[in-house]
Design an enzyme around this catalytic site. Sequence first.
Site, PDB file in Angstrom:
ATOM      1  N   ASN A   1       0.803  -1.222   0.000  1.00  8.22           N
ATOM      2  CA  ASN A   1       0.000   0.000   0.000  1.00  8.22           C
ATOM      3  C   ASN A   1       0.838   1.276   0.000  1.00  8.22           C
ATOM      4  O   ASN A   1       0.353   2.334  -0.373  1.00  8.22           O
ATOM      5  CB  ASN A   1      -0.958   0.000   1.190  1.00  8.22           C
ATOM      6  CG  ASN A   1      -0.307  -0.411   2.482  1.00  8.22           C
ATOM      7  OD1 ASN A   1       0.238  -1.512   2.592  1.00  8.22           O
ATOM      8  ND2 ASN A   1      -0.324   0.456   3.460  1.00  8.22           N
TER       9      ASN A   1
ATOM     10  N   SER B   1     -11.028  -5.638   0.019  1.00  6.01           N
ATOM     11  CA  SER B   1     -11.823  -4.562   0.607  1.00  6.01           C
ATOM     12  C   SER B   1     -12.512  -3.753  -0.478  1.00  6.01           C
ATOM     13  O   SER B   1     -11.999  -3.624  -1.591  1.00  6.01           O
ATOM     14  CB  SER B   1     -10.914  -3.654   1.445  1.00  6.01           C
ATOM     15  OG  SER B   1     -11.670  -2.634   2.051  1.00  6.01           O
TER      16      SER B   1
ATOM     17  N   CYS C   1      -2.476   5.242   8.397  1.00  2.36           N
ATOM     18  CA  CYS C   1      -2.550   4.789   9.786  1.00  2.36           C
ATOM     19  C   CYS C   1      -1.366   5.292  10.594  1.00  2.36           C
ATOM     20  O   CYS C   1      -1.448   5.457  11.795  1.00  2.36           O
ATOM     21  CB  CYS C   1      -2.569   3.274   9.852  1.00  2.36           C
ATOM     22  SG  CYS C   1      -3.345   2.497   8.455  1.00  2.36           S
TER      23      CYS C   1
ATOM     24  N   HIS D   1     -13.625  -0.364  -0.241  1.00  8.43           N
ATOM     25  CA  HIS D   1     -13.443   1.087  -0.371  1.00  8.43           C
ATOM     26  C   HIS D   1     -12.151   1.484  -1.078  1.00  8.43           C
ATOM     27  O   HIS D   1     -11.927   2.660  -1.343  1.00  8.43           O
ATOM     28  CB  HIS D   1     -13.560   1.789   0.991  1.00  8.43           C
ATOM     29  CG  HIS D   1     -12.379   1.628   1.899  1.00  8.43           C
ATOM     30  ND1 HIS D   1     -11.429   2.609   2.046  1.00  8.43           N
ATOM     31  CD2 HIS D   1     -12.009   0.629   2.716  1.00  8.43           C
ATOM     32  CE1 HIS D   1     -10.525   2.211   2.937  1.00  8.43           C
ATOM     33  NE2 HIS D   1     -10.854   1.008   3.359  1.00  8.43           N
TER      34      HIS D   1
ATOM     35  N   THR E   1     -26.011  -9.981  10.999  1.00  6.41           N
ATOM     36  CA  THR E   1     -26.890  -9.641   9.877  1.00  6.41           C
ATOM     37  C   THR E   1     -26.085  -8.976   8.769  1.00  6.41           C
ATOM     38  O   THR E   1     -25.331  -8.029   9.028  1.00  6.41           O
ATOM     39  CB  THR E   1     -28.017  -8.700  10.357  1.00  6.41           C
ATOM     40  OG1 THR E   1     -28.716  -9.352  11.407  1.00  6.41           O
ATOM     41  CG2 THR E   1     -28.970  -8.357   9.229  1.00  6.41           C
TER      42      THR E   1
HETATM   43  C1  PLP Z   1      -6.503  -0.440   3.299  1.00  2.75           C
HETATM   44  C2  PLP Z   1      -5.753  -1.712   3.531  1.00  2.75           C
HETATM   45  C3  PLP Z   1      -6.175  -2.635   4.509  1.00  2.75           C
HETATM   46  C4  PLP Z   1      -7.336  -2.361   5.406  1.00  2.75           C
HETATM   47  O1  PLP Z   1      -8.572  -2.475   4.753  1.00  2.75           O
HETATM   48  P1  PLP Z   1      -9.860  -1.786   5.423  1.00  2.75           P
HETATM   49  O2  PLP Z   1     -10.985  -2.207   4.546  1.00  2.75           O
HETATM   50  O3  PLP Z   1      -9.606  -0.318   5.422  1.00  2.75           O
HETATM   51  O4  PLP Z   1      -9.983  -2.355   6.807  1.00  2.75           O
HETATM   52  C5  PLP Z   1      -5.469  -3.803   4.642  1.00  2.75           C
HETATM   53  N1  PLP Z   1      -4.397  -4.069   3.872  1.00  2.75           N
HETATM   54  C6  PLP Z   1      -3.970  -3.225   2.925  1.00  2.75           C
HETATM   55  C7  PLP Z   1      -2.797  -3.581   2.084  1.00  2.75           C
HETATM   56  C8  PLP Z   1      -4.622  -2.008   2.734  1.00  2.75           C
HETATM   57  O5  PLP Z   1      -4.179  -1.155   1.805  1.00  2.75           O
END
Ligand code: PLP
Length: 394
Positions: A154, A202, A328, A204, A240
Amino acid sequence: MEKRRLYMDYSATTPVKKEVLDEMMPYLTDYFGNASSFHLFGREAKSALDKAREQVANLVNSKTNEIYFTAGGTESDNWALEGVAYAHREKGNHIITSKIEHHGILHTCEYLEKHHGFEVTYLDVDSEGKVRIEDLEAAIKDTTILISIMFANNEIGTIQPIKEIGEIAKKHKILFHTDAVQAAGNIPIDVKELNIDLMSMSSHKIYGPKGIGALYIKTGTKLHTFVHGGAQEKRRRAGTENIPSIVGYGKAAEIAKANMQNHIETLTNLRAKLIDGILAKIPYTRVNGSMEDRLPGNVNFSFEFIEGEGILLMLDMLGIAASSGSACTSGSLDPSHVLMAIGLPHEIAHGSLRLSIGDFTTVDDIDYIIGQLPAIIERLRSMSPLYDAAMKNK
Ligand SMILES: *Cc1c(COP(=O)(O)O)cnc(C)c1O
């Protein structure tokens, strides 16, 4: 003049696409049923749930019933690690991961070491941020039950040699988990071809809503239930189902799959323009991460002699949103664990900037940042005693 708002932090999160929102809306109003209910309202929700599961499965070439919805990437990471660790305890207590994982992996590993007697090997990476296959093989023991290596990083965008890692895991009959939160939807993934047993995803990060994600669990993989309390997700993850978000995630996955080639080409071109433009204009600058195996939307620079925080502050004053590492860790003064792991000296790691671009980034946006950044860097350097000293020694 209205202040420009320029978002260059797509690795932190993305906006929800309009088509995604349109798909979600009816499930917040008319079709609000509980997917576990027997009646019409329940059946409507259940069929939306089934469709979304298929859309996510299609994105990564898994079977539909191998996709389990969770509350996001972090939960998927926690579940994969703890679920496998507890279920395979009698076989062994050793886990292999890398030093550049997301904290969803690293902090879970630390927890398992501290409170549950597991032993974790944190593999070093090379200067591009890649795990060395020979290090991985050397780390395997009789007690190794799980290898967890992220698909793509990331912060620096480096894509790992996932196929080779999958082959080694298979050869040694060790489960292989990958955190593909940055990868799934941005680059092609085929879990079958890559021998992946578990994979975190994920919504988002791929233009879906926040707080929803999935864990791919290959058929037959033993792991403990993480959330107890109901029969949802085949009794493996109770609660749920968040149908509106799941529907949105499904749609986002479908769009990502349909647009994949165009998305990659467009972002790769914008990325090249951004990198070339900045390197041509700003001396004492390097690009972190691999140039070949890199997420299409990721750029990570280190500017010598200055602090990333200062750059972020000045960009923010111009309405430009970026990051100096992972969202973070901003707010802490330690340099990023990823930049330290690729061997950057402290002072260079401190001067790093992540610009991550996405589907709404334009050529004009790239020109704008190339136009603005040199003056910011020059100004910060003019105030830097390190820069002063380095120039005197020339
Ligand atoms: C954003 C991210 C996460 C966390 O995902 P969330 O849906 O925000 O909890 C985990 N791993 C990586 C590599 C990410 O970029």
